[in-house]
Every structure is written in structure tokens, then in C-alpha cells.
Design a protein around this motif. Sequence first.
Motif, PDB file in Angstrom:
ATOM      1  N   GLN A  19       0.842  -1.198   0.000  1.00  0.00           N
ATOM      2  CA  GLN A  19       0.000   0.000   0.000  1.00  0.00           C
ATOM      3  C   GLN A  19       0.878   1.249   0.000  1.00  0.00           C
ATOM      4  O   GLN A  19       1.480   1.589   1.019  1.00  0.00           O
ATOM      5  CB  GLN A  19      -0.923   0.004   1.217  1.00  0.00           C
ATOM      6  N   GLN A  20       0.952   1.922  -1.145  1.00  0.00           N
ATOM      7  CA  GLN A  20       1.816   3.093  -1.277  1.00  0.00           C
ATOM      8  C   GLN A  20       1.462   4.190  -0.273  1.00  0.00           C
ATOM      9  O   GLN A  20       2.350   4.854   0.254  1.00  0.00           O
ATOM     10  CB  GLN A  20       1.758   3.637  -2.708  1.00  0.00           C
ATOM     11  N   HIS A  21       0.180   4.363   0.018  1.00  0.00           N
ATOM     12  CA  HIS A  21      -0.199   5.411   0.969  1.00  0.00           C
ATOM     13  C   HIS A  21       0.339   5.113   2.371  1.00  0.00           C
ATOM     14  O   HIS A  21       0.685   6.022   3.114  1.00  0.00           O
ATOM     15  CB  HIS A  21      -1.715   5.627   0.987  1.00  0.00           C
ATOM     16  N   GLU A  22       0.445   3.830   2.743  1.00  0.00           N
ATOM     17  CA  GLU A  22       1.021   3.480   4.042  1.00  0.00           C
ATOM     18  C   GLU A  22       2.519   3.759   4.062  1.00  0.00           C
ATOM     19  O   GLU A  22       3.053   4.276   5.051  1.00  0.00           O
ATOM     20  CB  GLU A  22       0.760   2.012   4.384  1.00  0.00           C
ATOM     21  N   ILE A  23       3.185   3.432   2.980  1.00  0.00           N
ATOM     22  CA  ILE A  23       4.622   3.705   2.883  1.00  0.00           C
ATOM     23  C   ILE A  23       4.871   5.200   2.992  1.00  0.00           C
ATOM     24  O   ILE A  23       5.752   5.636   3.748  1.00  0.00           O
ATOM     25  CB  ILE A  23       5.201   3.133   1.580  1.00  0.00           C
ATOM     26  N   LYS A  29       6.196  10.143   8.699  1.00  0.00           N
ATOM     27  CA  LYS A  29       6.194  10.100  10.169  1.00  0.00           C
ATOM     28  C   LYS A  29       7.611   9.927  10.720  1.00  0.00           C
ATOM     29  O   LYS A  29       7.980  10.563  11.705  1.00  0.00           O
ATOM     30  CB  LYS A  29       5.310   8.933  10.623  1.00  0.00           C
ATOM     31  N   PHE A  30       8.405   9.083  10.066  1.00  0.00           N
ATOM     32  CA  PHE A  30       9.772   8.828  10.509  1.00  0.00           C
ATOM     33  C   PHE A  30      10.785   9.793   9.898  1.00  0.00           C
ATOM     34  O   PHE A  30      11.968   9.719  10.191  1.00  0.00           O
ATOM     35  CB  PHE A  30      10.184   7.394  10.163  1.00  0.00           C
ATOM     36  N   ARG A  31      10.291  10.675   9.028  1.00  0.00           N
ATOM     37  CA  ARG A  31      11.143  11.649   8.333  1.00  0.00           C
ATOM     38  C   ARG A  31      12.282  10.983   7.582  1.00  0.00           C
ATOM     39  O   ARG A  31      13.455  11.355   7.698  1.00  0.00           O
ATOM     40  CB  ARG A  31      11.667  12.702   9.299  1.00  0.00           C
ATOM     41  N   VAL A  32      11.910   9.971   6.804  1.00  0.00           N
ATOM     42  CA  VAL A  32      12.841   9.286   5.909  1.00  0.00           C
ATOM     43  C   VAL A  32      12.166   9.177   4.553  1.00  0.00           C
ATOM     44  O   VAL A  32      10.956   9.394   4.428  1.00  0.00           O
ATOM     45  CB  VAL A  32      13.222   7.874   6.432  1.00  0.00           C
ATOM     46  N   SER A  33      12.922   8.826   3.552  1.00  0.00           N
ATOM     47  CA  SER A  33      12.342   8.630   2.230  1.00  0.00           C
ATOM     48  C   SER A  33      11.605   7.293   2.196  1.00  0.00           C
ATOM     49  O   SER A  33      11.899   6.389   2.991  1.00  0.00           O
ATOM     50  CB  SER A  33      13.439   8.637   1.163  1.00  0.00           C
ATOM     51  N   PRO A  34      10.650   7.153   1.272  1.00  0.00           N
ATOM     52  CA  PRO A  34       9.995   5.845   1.125  1.00  0.00           C
ATOM     53  C   PRO A  34      11.003   4.726   0.848  1.00  0.00           C
ATOM     54  O   PRO A  34      10.852   3.612   1.348  1.00  0.00           O
ATOM     55  CB  PRO A  34       9.038   6.056  -0.059  1.00  0.00           C
TER      56      PRO A  34
END
Length: 70
Positions: A19-23, A29-34
Motif C-alpha cells: 500500500q503506497q499510501h502506508e509507505i 512520520k519517521f522523516r525518511v524517504s519511502p
Amino acid sequence: MEGQNNQQFDPELILDCAQQHEICYWASKFRVSPMALKTAVRACCSNRILHIARYLQDHRRPGQSAAGVL
């Protein structure tokens, strides 16, 4: 992020990598890239949010923000 270091996640909460929206949500939230989030999932061999958060916290590069992680 000093005040957010104690943030706890439900140990049963999992990331559905299909699920792209979850990624996108958790990456933000974690301030990282997908891509970094997907790498964390593979590296810690788990899609549990708690495990991913711990992995990201333990593997931050110097100078990288840790906002949103545990």
C-alpha cells in the motif's frame, strides 16, 4: 525531536508494503524517504512498525533528524 523520543507504537501495528499510501505515511512520520523505509523493512526482516522504528533509530546517519522515531 527530543520530546518525541518516548513515542510508543502498538507492537501489533504492521506496515503493508503493498500500500503506497502506508509507505508514504510512515516515511513522513519517521522523516525518511519511502526508499529508506523499504530498506529498513528488508534490513530488520519485519514489517512491524515497532521493529522498523527501532531499526531507523539505531541506524541514523550523523546529523540526520530522528523525529517521529520511538
